[in-house]
Design a protein around this motif. Structure first.
Motif, PDB file in Angstrom:
ATOM      1  N   ALA A  75      17.104  -4.811  -2.629  1.00 57.53           N
ATOM      2  CA  ALA A  75      18.280  -4.023  -3.007  1.00 57.53           C
ATOM      3  C   ALA A  75      18.893  -4.529  -4.300  1.00 57.53           C
ATOM      4  O   ALA A  75      19.176  -5.725  -4.430  1.00 57.53           O
ATOM      5  N   ASP A  76      19.112  -3.624  -5.263  1.00 58.47           N
ATOM      6  CA  ASP A  76      19.763  -3.978  -6.522  1.00 58.47           C
ATOM      7  C   ASP A  76      21.282  -3.937  -6.333  1.00 58.47           C
ATOM      8  O   ASP A  76      21.793  -3.280  -5.422  1.00 58.47           O
ATOM      9  N   ASN A  77      22.012  -4.646  -7.188  1.00 66.00           N
ATOM     10  CA  ASN A  77      23.471  -4.536  -7.292  1.00 66.00           C
ATOM     11  C   ASN A  77      24.263  -4.971  -6.063  1.00 66.00           C
ATOM     12  O   ASN A  77      25.347  -4.431  -5.795  1.00 66.00           O
ATOM     13  N   VAL A  78      23.759  -5.908  -5.306  1.00 60.72           N
ATOM     14  CA  VAL A  78      24.467  -6.277  -4.081  1.00 60.72           C
ATOM     15  C   VAL A  78      25.787  -6.993  -4.394  1.00 60.72           C
ATOM     16  O   VAL A  78      26.658  -7.088  -3.521  1.00 60.72           O
ATOM     17  N   ILE A  79      25.948  -7.474  -5.644  1.00 61.81           N
ATOM     18  CA  ILE A  79      27.208  -8.092  -6.080  1.00 61.81           C
ATOM     19  C   ILE A  79      27.997  -7.122  -6.968  1.00 61.81           C
ATOM     20  O   ILE A  79      29.179  -6.896  -6.758  1.00 61.81           O
ATOM     21  N   PHE A 111      12.545  -0.205  -2.596  1.00 64.77           N
ATOM     22  CA  PHE A 111      13.495  -0.662  -3.608  1.00 64.77           C
ATOM     23  C   PHE A 111      14.722   0.237  -3.542  1.00 64.77           C
ATOM     24  O   PHE A 111      14.620   1.465  -3.751  1.00 64.77           O
ATOM     25  N   LEU A 112      15.886  -0.324  -3.221  1.00 65.15           N
ATOM     26  CA  LEU A 112      17.130   0.434  -3.125  1.00 65.15           C
ATOM     27  C   LEU A 112      17.927   0.252  -4.401  1.00 65.15           C
ATOM     28  O   LEU A 112      18.283  -0.878  -4.772  1.00 65.15           O
ATOM     29  N   ASP A 113      18.182   1.365  -5.101  1.00 66.32           N
ATOM     30  CA  ASP A 113      18.931   1.301  -6.353  1.00 66.32           C
ATOM     31  C   ASP A 113      19.673   2.602  -6.608  1.00 66.32           C
ATOM     32  O   ASP A 113      19.898   3.010  -7.750  1.00 66.32           O
ATOM     33  N   ILE A 171      19.232   2.249   5.433  1.00 69.08           N
ATOM     34  CA  ILE A 171      18.385   1.265   6.121  1.00 69.08           C
ATOM     35  C   ILE A 171      18.366   1.571   7.624  1.00 69.08           C
ATOM     36  O   ILE A 171      17.341   1.425   8.290  1.00 69.08           O
ATOM     37  N   LYS A 172      19.523   2.071   8.127  1.00 68.92           N
ATOM     38  CA  LYS A 172      19.566   2.448   9.549  1.00 68.92           C
ATOM     39  C   LYS A 172      18.679   3.664   9.799  1.00 68.92           C
ATOM     40  O   LYS A 172      18.011   3.769  10.829  1.00 68.92           O
ATOM     41  N   SER A 174       0.840  -1.214   0.000  1.00 73.31           N
ATOM     42  CA  SER A 174       0.000   0.000   0.000  1.00 73.31           C
ATOM     43  C   SER A 174       0.867   1.254   0.000  1.00 73.31           C
ATOM     44  O   SER A 174       0.424   2.325  -0.376  1.00 73.31           O
ATOM     45  N   THR A 175       2.125   1.093   0.478  1.00 74.37           N
ATOM     46  CA  THR A 175       3.076   2.209   0.460  1.00 74.37           C
ATOM     47  C   THR A 175       4.406   1.703  -0.081  1.00 74.37           C
ATOM     48  O   THR A 175       4.879   0.639   0.320  1.00 74.37           O
ATOM     49  N   VAL A 176       4.978   2.462  -1.028  1.00 74.59           N
ATOM     50  CA  VAL A 176       6.207   2.064  -1.712  1.00 74.59           C
ATOM     51  C   VAL A 176       7.176   3.237  -1.764  1.00 74.59           C
ATOM     52  O   VAL A 176       6.754   4.384  -2.006  1.00 74.59           O
ATOM     53  N   LEU A 177       8.461   2.951  -1.539  1.00 73.58           N
ATOM     54  CA  LEU A 177       9.512   3.959  -1.708  1.00 73.58           C
ATOM     55  C   LEU A 177      10.601   3.386  -2.601  1.00 73.58           C
ATOM     56  O   LEU A 177      11.029   2.242  -2.401  1.00 73.58           O
ATOM     57  N   GLU A 178      11.035   4.152  -3.599  1.00 70.11           N
ATOM     58  CA  GLU A 178      12.159   3.767  -4.447  1.00 70.11           C
ATOM     59  C   GLU A 178      13.265   4.786  -4.228  1.00 70.11           C
ATOM     60  O   GLU A 178      12.999   6.012  -4.250  1.00 70.11           O
ATOM     61  N   LEU A 179      14.489   4.317  -4.004  1.00 73.21           N
ATOM     62  CA  LEU A 179      15.657   5.192  -3.859  1.00 73.21           C
ATOM     63  C   LEU A 179      16.461   5.066  -5.144  1.00 73.21           C
ATOM     64  O   LEU A 179      17.011   4.000  -5.430  1.00 73.21           O
ATOM     65  N   GLY A 180      16.517   6.175  -5.924  1.00 71.19           N
ATOM     66  CA  GLY A 180      17.240   6.153  -7.188  1.00 71.19           C
ATOM     67  C   GLY A 180      16.305   5.952  -8.361  1.00 71.19           C
ATOM     68  O   GLY A 180      16.212   4.867  -8.916  1.00 71.19           O
TER      69      GLY A 180
END
Ligand SMILES: O=C(NC/C=C/[C@H]1O[C@@H](n2ccc(=O)cc2)[C@H](O)[C@@H]1O)c1cc([N+](=O)[O-])cc(O)c1O
Ligand SMILES: [Mg+2]
Length: 214
Positions: free
Chosen positions: A168-172, A139-141, A151-152, A60-66
């Motif tokens: 989270a995208d790109n963790v590798i 979504f962290l990107d 996240i903290k 119901s609530t979404v946040l995208e970073l990037g």
């Protein structure tokens, strides 16, 4: 002066996609990135995993970073139920301008709010500015060295509830080692890795899904 890659990406969308059709916007960007210029969109392979997680969470609530150019914004927004509150944060004003046009071309401008600024400044403002109590899906990107501090910050600002899902995208590649270490070792999260490849390449990469348990 020479155009920017985001500007050329927008042109490709306007040329190839059908106005109001999110799938055609997604395909046009993937085609551009495979045949013209690589760009740091989450891409089709990891994008399908993103789709499945969003569908499963049905937030119901979404946040995208990037936001960048809005590719994953369109992928997420096209799956959301009516009335869902979706906010995406973008630091670079030039990217904000392109992203808003790509999101509008997909016909999804009423589903998402693109906010200009840095996550460090904006996350603490979520409650007062947007009336958000907690986020169901994040979504962290964005900048990889911001994943851990952010996240903290979510925890400190009380923006997570039992069951909140962070993807989270790109963790590798490029990698977010400190973030991975944190979510995989913290008793407050249940974490799972989804192996895939760096967008439009054969390089190993993947998504980390972390569920807040507190
Ligand atoms: O570096 C990467 N992403 C950084 C993204 C940064 C985006 O997030 C915004 N932002 C928004 C809010 C902020 O607070 C800070 C930045 C920036 O203005 C930019 O638009 C990356 C790199 C590769 N790669 O192969 O090299 C692959 C990927 O999938 C990537 O995501
Ligand atoms: Mg990425």
């Amino acid at each position: 002066t020479r155009s920017t890659r985001p500007q050329r990406m927008l042109k490709a969308v306007q040329k190839k996609a059908t106005k109001g059709d999110p799938e055609s916007v997604i395909s046009a960007i993937d085609y551009f990135c495979k045949h013209s210029e690589w760009a740091m969109n989450v891409g089709d392979e990891k994008g399908s995993i993103l789709d499945s997680v969003v569908t499963e969470v049905n937030p119901s609530t979404v946040l995208e970073l990037g936001t960048y150019c809005g590719y994953s914004t369109v992928r997420i927004a096209r799956l959301l139920s009516p009335g869902t509150k979706f906010i995406t944060l973008e630091f670079n004003p030039a990217n904000v301008t392109i992203a808003r046009q790509i999101i509008a071309y997909a016909g999804l401008q009423d589903k998402v709010t693109v906010v200009e600024g840095s996550s460090g400044d904006l996350i603490p403002q979520m409650k007062e500015r947007f009336g958000i109590t907690t986020f169901d899906f994040i979504f962290l990107d964005h900048w990889k060295d911001r994943y851990l501090p952010d996240i903290k910050l979510f925890e400190e600002c009380g923006l997570l509830r039992k069951g909140s899902v962070l993807l989270a995208d790109n963790v590798i590649c490029p990698g977010a080692p400190e973030y991975l270490e944190y979510v995989r070792n913290s008793p407050r999260y249940e974490s799972r890795y989804y192996p895939a490849h760096l967008e439009y390449t054969k390089v190993e990469d993947g998504l980390e899904k972390s569920v807040f348990l507190e």
